[in-house]
Motif scaffolding. Structure first.
Motif, PDB file in Angstrom:
ATOM      1  N   VAL A  52     -35.076   0.008 -14.683  1.00 24.73           N
ATOM      2  CA  VAL A  52     -36.063   0.973 -15.170  1.00 24.73           C
ATOM      3  C   VAL A  52     -35.984   1.039 -16.691  1.00 24.73           C
ATOM      4  CG1 VAL A  52     -36.805   3.383 -15.099  1.00 24.73           C
ATOM      5  CG2 VAL A  52     -35.856   2.306 -13.040  1.00 24.73           C
ATOM      6  N   VAL A  53     -37.124   0.891 -17.347  1.00 25.83           N
ATOM      7  CA  VAL A  53     -37.183   0.966 -18.807  1.00 25.83           C
ATOM      8  C   VAL A  53     -38.189   2.038 -19.215  1.00 25.83           C
ATOM      9  CG1 VAL A  53     -36.356  -1.331 -19.414  1.00 25.83           C
ATOM     10  CG2 VAL A  53     -38.723  -1.046 -18.724  1.00 25.83           C
ATOM     11  N   THR A  54     -37.879   2.738 -20.294  1.00 26.01           N
ATOM     12  CA  THR A  54     -38.682   3.898 -20.676  1.00 26.01           C
ATOM     13  C   THR A  54     -39.316   3.783 -22.057  1.00 26.01           C
ATOM     14  OG1 THR A  54     -36.711   5.027 -21.517  1.00 26.01           O
ATOM     15  CG2 THR A  54     -37.292   5.416 -19.211  1.00 26.01           C
ATOM     16  N   ALA A  69     -34.542  -8.768  -9.971  1.00 27.30           N
ATOM     17  CA  ALA A  69     -34.697  -7.326  -9.778  1.00 27.30           C
ATOM     18  C   ALA A  69     -36.165  -6.958  -9.925  1.00 27.30           C
ATOM     19  CB  ALA A  69     -33.862  -6.555 -10.800  1.00 27.30           C
ATOM     20  N   ARG A  70     -36.534  -5.829  -9.336  1.00 30.01           N
ATOM     21  CA  ARG A  70     -37.865  -5.283  -9.574  1.00 30.01           C
ATOM     22  C   ARG A  70     -37.780  -4.372 -10.794  1.00 30.01           C
ATOM     23  NH1 ARG A  70     -40.232  -2.801  -4.155  1.00 30.01           N
ATOM     24  NH2 ARG A  70     -42.199  -3.065  -5.289  1.00 30.01           N
ATOM     25  N   TRP A  71     -38.893  -4.299 -11.528  1.00 30.01           N
ATOM     26  CA  TRP A  71     -38.910  -3.549 -12.778  1.00 30.01           C
ATOM     27  C   TRP A  71     -39.866  -2.370 -12.683  1.00 30.01           C
ATOM     28  CZ3 TRP A  71     -36.169  -4.846 -17.334  1.00 30.01           C
ATOM     29  CH2 TRP A  71     -35.401  -6.017 -17.232  1.00 30.01           C
ATOM     30  N   SER A 100     -42.279  11.653 -13.340  1.00 33.98           N
ATOM     31  CA  SER A 100     -43.267  10.874 -12.590  1.00 33.98           C
ATOM     32  C   SER A 100     -42.742   9.487 -12.266  1.00 33.98           C
ATOM     33  CB  SER A 100     -44.566  10.769 -13.394  1.00 33.98           C
ATOM     34  OG  SER A 100     -45.156  12.035 -13.580  1.00 33.98           O
ATOM     35  N   LEU A 101     -41.996   8.903 -13.201  1.00 38.10           N
ATOM     36  CA  LEU A 101     -41.425   7.579 -12.966  1.00 38.10           C
ATOM     37  C   LEU A 101     -40.415   7.623 -11.829  1.00 38.10           C
ATOM     38  CD1 LEU A 101     -41.087   4.627 -13.715  1.00 38.10           C
ATOM     39  CD2 LEU A 101     -39.577   5.322 -15.586  1.00 38.10           C
TER      40      LEU A 101
END
Length: 231
Positions: A52-54, A69-71, A100-101
């Motif tokens: 997870v990237v923000t 991996a899924r992103w 929300s993420l």
């Protein structure tokens, strides 16, 4: 022409600067925060079901991106940064914020999720993922530096502009950096969200508007609503 101060780290290259100029504003791009990558080994990204990237800054700080991996990306700009590196985000929430993420990732229970982001960041995203049963590993990939001295003169010049109507702040650290560089609390603010609004109000600033979501387009719309060109 009404002018506005933009305090985000990208300076004149920020998409918000272009969006505001398209709306007819004169823009003073003065970063009150900068970022510095934290070295990360490629092995630190391996063995996860999700990464997870923000922010686009976080994406840029990563080494080679693993393909097994899924992103998940917090918003369109972050997803675009992934795409530039050959990765498609499987999850992109309707609203660009941490809560929300966390809700958008499907069936996270029992999954290993890597959260790659700033050294200091809000706890709502990892907290909600853990509530949903995920095993979350938090990895700091960049740090935020408040009040870069290289911006002091440019900020003084912006504040001297008689047409300056307000400043745009996209983080609490940007508010603190602004004050550290000699910023005035009487400058009205437009913010990216509730946390930044809280930081501005806490130091005595008046907040005229808040973006509906964490994006350059939403910030530009909030500025246009709060600081109309024709009064």
């Amino acid at each position: 022409m009404r002018s506005v101060l933009v305090t985000r780290p990208a300076g004149p290259d920020d998409a918000l600067v272009a969006a505001l100029r398209q709306r007819g504003f004169q823009v003073h791009p003065v970063p009150t925060v900068t970022t510095a990558p934290i070295p990360v080994e490629a092995a630190a990204l391996e063995g996860f079901d999700w990464i997870v990237v923000t922010s686009a800054t976080g994406v840029a700080a990563l080494p080679e991106l693993p393909g097994d991996a899924r992103w998940a990306a917090v918003g369109a700009a972050t997803a675009a940064a992934l795409a530039e590196r050959g990765v498609t985000a499987s999850v992109l929430p309707e609203r660009a914020n941490g809560k929300s993420l966390a809700e958008a990732i499907p069936e996270p229970g029992g999954k290993r999720i890597l959260l790659a982001r700033a050294e200091i960041a809000a706890a709502d995203l990892p907290g909600r993922l853990r509530e949903r049963g995920a095993e979350v590993v938090e990895l700091a990939v960049y740090r935020t530096l408040e009040g870069p001295e290289t911006s002091r003169q440019a900020l003084a010049e912006a504040l001297a502009d008689p047409e300056l109507g307000g400043g745009v702040f996209a983080s609490a650290s940007a508010v603190r950096g602004y004050l550290a560089l000699g910023g005035r609390i009487d400058l009205p603010a437009v913010t990216i969200g509730p946390r930044t609004t809280g930081a501005a109000v806490e130091v005595g600033m008046r907040v005229l508007g808040e973006a509906r979501e964490q994006s350059a387009a939403a910030l530009a719309a909030a500025v246009a609503a709060a600081l109309p060109l024709e009064v």
